[in-house]
Design an enzyme around this catalytic site. Sequence first.
Site, mmCIF file in Angstrom:
data_model
loop_
_atom_site.group_PDB
_atom_site.id
_atom_site.type_symbol
_atom_site.label_atom_id
_atom_site.label_comp_id
_atom_site.label_asym_id
_atom_site.label_seq_id
_atom_site.Cartn_x
_atom_site.Cartn_y
_atom_site.Cartn_z
ATOM 1 N N GLU A 37 0.882 -1.174 0.000
ATOM 2 C CA GLU A 37 0.000 0.000 0.000
ATOM 3 C C GLU A 37 0.912 1.214 0.000
ATOM 4 O O GLU A 37 1.436 1.611 1.043
ATOM 5 C CB GLU A 37 -0.897 -0.019 1.249
ATOM 6 C CG GLU A 37 -1.835 -1.216 1.313
ATOM 7 C CD GLU A 37 -3.008 -1.113 0.352
ATOM 8 O OE1 GLU A 37 -3.309 0.012 -0.108
ATOM 9 O OE2 GLU A 37 -3.623 -2.146 0.048
ATOM 10 N N CYS B 3 -1.877 9.659 2.422
ATOM 11 C CA CYS B 3 -1.468 9.041 1.157
ATOM 12 C C CYS B 3 -2.383 9.409 0.004
ATOM 13 O O CYS B 3 -1.947 9.513 -1.129
ATOM 14 C CB CYS B 3 -1.402 7.531 1.310
ATOM 15 S SG CYS B 3 -2.952 6.802 1.839
HETATM 16 P P1 NAD Z 1 8.156 4.564 5.067
HETATM 17 O O1 NAD Z 1 8.181 3.812 3.786
HETATM 18 O O2 NAD Z 1 9.316 5.410 5.425
HETATM 19 O O3 NAD Z 1 7.975 3.582 6.324
HETATM 20 C C1 NAD Z 1 6.910 2.678 6.482
HETATM 21 C C2 NAD Z 1 7.333 1.533 7.380
HETATM 22 O O4 NAD Z 1 8.448 0.861 6.810
HETATM 23 C C3 NAD Z 1 7.737 1.925 8.796
HETATM 24 O O5 NAD Z 1 7.140 1.014 9.700
HETATM 25 C C4 NAD Z 1 9.253 1.781 8.791
HETATM 26 O O6 NAD Z 1 9.765 1.366 10.040
HETATM 27 C C5 NAD Z 1 9.491 0.688 7.761
HETATM 28 N N1 NAD Z 1 10.749 0.840 7.029
HETATM 29 C C6 NAD Z 1 11.307 1.997 6.585
HETATM 30 N N2 NAD Z 1 12.446 1.735 5.900
HETATM 31 C C7 NAD Z 1 12.605 0.388 5.911
HETATM 32 C C8 NAD Z 1 13.595 -0.506 5.378
HETATM 33 N N3 NAD Z 1 14.660 -0.070 4.711
HETATM 34 N N4 NAD Z 1 13.431 -1.827 5.593
HETATM 35 C C9 NAD Z 1 12.374 -2.291 6.277
HETATM 36 N N5 NAD Z 1 11.422 -1.492 6.810
HETATM 37 C C10 NAD Z 1 11.522 -0.180 6.630
HETATM 38 O O7 NAD Z 1 6.803 5.391 4.989
HETATM 39 P P2 NAD Z 1 6.291 6.524 5.945
HETATM 40 O O8 NAD Z 1 7.183 7.703 5.848
HETATM 41 O O9 NAD Z 1 5.990 5.951 7.292
HETATM 42 O O10 NAD Z 1 4.890 6.869 5.262
HETATM 43 C C11 NAD Z 1 4.776 7.766 4.198
HETATM 44 C C12 NAD Z 1 4.548 7.053 2.881
HETATM 45 O O11 NAD Z 1 3.563 6.060 3.035
HETATM 46 C C13 NAD Z 1 4.015 7.973 1.804
HETATM 47 O O12 NAD Z 1 4.600 7.635 0.569
HETATM 48 C C14 NAD Z 1 2.537 7.672 1.768
HETATM 49 O O13 NAD Z 1 1.899 7.977 0.568
HETATM 50 C C15 NAD Z 1 2.543 6.212 2.050
HETATM 51 N N6 NAD Z 1 1.268 5.789 2.617
HETATM 52 C C16 NAD Z 1 0.482 4.964 1.898
HETATM 53 C C17 NAD Z 1 -0.752 4.591 2.409
HETATM 54 C C18 NAD Z 1 -1.668 3.678 1.655
HETATM 55 O O14 NAD Z 1 -2.637 3.223 2.248
HETATM 56 N N7 NAD Z 1 -1.417 3.393 0.400
HETATM 57 C C19 NAD Z 1 -1.157 5.064 3.653
HETATM 58 C C20 NAD Z 1 -0.308 5.892 4.355
HETATM 59 C C21 NAD Z 1 0.914 6.260 3.836
#
Ligand code: NAD
Length: 482
Positions: free
Chosen positions: A237, A271
């Site tokens: 997602e 998002c």
């Molecule tokens: P992110 O990708 O930085 O992190 C999300 C999760 O991934 C966190 O729990 C983090 O600990 C983990 N993570 C980060 N880097 C990692 C790695 N290298 N290896 C393993 N795990 C890792 O995202 P964010 O900053 O928390 O959220 C923002 C993004 O999420 C935006 O792009 C937004 O559009 C998207 N988003 C999508 C939805 C949806 O439903 N499609 C909903 C909310 C946010």
Amino acid sequence: MTISTAPSTMRPSGHVLQDPPAPELDDQEPVTTTVARLRSAFATGRTRDFAWRERQLRAMLAMLENEEAAIAAALGEDLDRFPGAAWSADIATTRIEVRDALKNFRKWARRERHLLPLSTWPSRGFIEREPLGTVLVIGAWNFPFYLTLGPLVGALAAGNAVVVKPSELAPASSRTIKDLVAKYLDTDAVAVVEGGVEVTQELLAQGFDHCLFTGSPQTGKKIMEAAAATLTPVTLELGGKSPAIVTASANLDVAARRIIWSKLANSGQTCITTDYVIVERSVQKEFLEKLLATVEAFTEERPDGQPVINRRQFGRLTGLLSADHGGRIIAGGGADDQRCLIDFTVVLDPAHESPLMSEEIFGPILPVITVDSLDDAIASVKRGPKPLAAYLFSNSRSDHERVVRDVSAGGVVINHALLHCMSPQLPFGGVGNSGMGSYHGKWGFDTFSHLKSVVRAWARPDIPLLYPPHTEAKARIVRKVL
Ligand code: NAD
């Protein structure tokens, strides 16, 4: 809130805020122990039991209803949310999912019978939905409860054991989710593991029967890569740049209100927020007047600016404004680096190639692009990766049909924004760069289920056509039947 034509200005401060330190996780059980405990619980078969599933879902409902104050406090601490926004954005949205699952999960789990082709006669076929096993839910920080507990609903309704990994960037919410899950749910089958990149990678290395990840496309690639090592299937997602197209026939007052409402929710850190607007030139001037008046009215309750989660996001967002984007700032532009506040900012006609127009903004900055026609608007959307959502404001049915047909996006909302996400009757997910797979309602249940094809035959009749010797006569009959 100032409506300005000035370039971006940073309100000075002598003191630079630090992001919160990583949470102390010394009290956390080793990841391997947690996962092994959950696998054992799943192996006993108790999570498959409908009564167990119902108990967990009812406990989630009670959690959401009893713990509003704790949830609102955590969201206030992490995201500076108003308590009312905590209810509508994280609690009510999750509650809708729980109630829908409670009402329907037995129906979703029902055996689905199908007539089979003549070649298999007299066998009968059906689809059996079985729980996948032990699954992993990785959440993002922007709606920390909804994005972890929401997927948990489908996973529990489908009868799985579940590890939930909230985002470390919303530490108060992460801790509260852990405490509440321990208080309300069966902790042998549902565990919350806190931590950042390392912990998430360690979890993925254990291998799961499914992983639902919410986050950025960049991290999504890393999750998929780590999951590939154990052939863990993934639902991703992700995010993207979701446009709102405003055509000449749109009700401009309503469009302005709904677009600003969508962008103000969680300070644009959503998002499916309207990332940018594309407006038809013939109504651009009138639309901008209404848009700016709406910005002024809707930002009155936060006159100092919109709060963003941390210094990293603050720096990224102010960087988008101070970079040479080629547009004109027509509202906002200010920022308070001491309190991580950014004025709701509208940028008119930034260059398509600028970071403002090529990166997901995820904050209170709204570019407005002017085009000559709906055709140009669609062409402009198609130049970028497929967005998570596309919004169209138009009173013309043929415009509606054109956008539904020609714009590939996770979801489309006509004359409104965000609404598709709030409905468990519709699947929620992205396409292409904005994600793969979906959840919400029955789609969440199916995401965490294996759809097992079952064919039941009996010993009689035992038709010899399949067996040697392979004579010409048999071949002729087989050709007719297959
Ligand atoms: P992110 O990708 O930085 O992190 C999300 C999760 O991934 C966190 O729990 C983090 O600990 C983990 N993570 C980060 N880097 C990692 C790695 N290298 N290896 C393993 N795990 C890792 O995202 P964010 O900053 O928390 O959220 C923002 C993004 O999420 C935006 O792009 C937004 O559009 C998207 N988003 C999508 C939805 C949806 O439903 N499609 C909903 C909310 C946010």
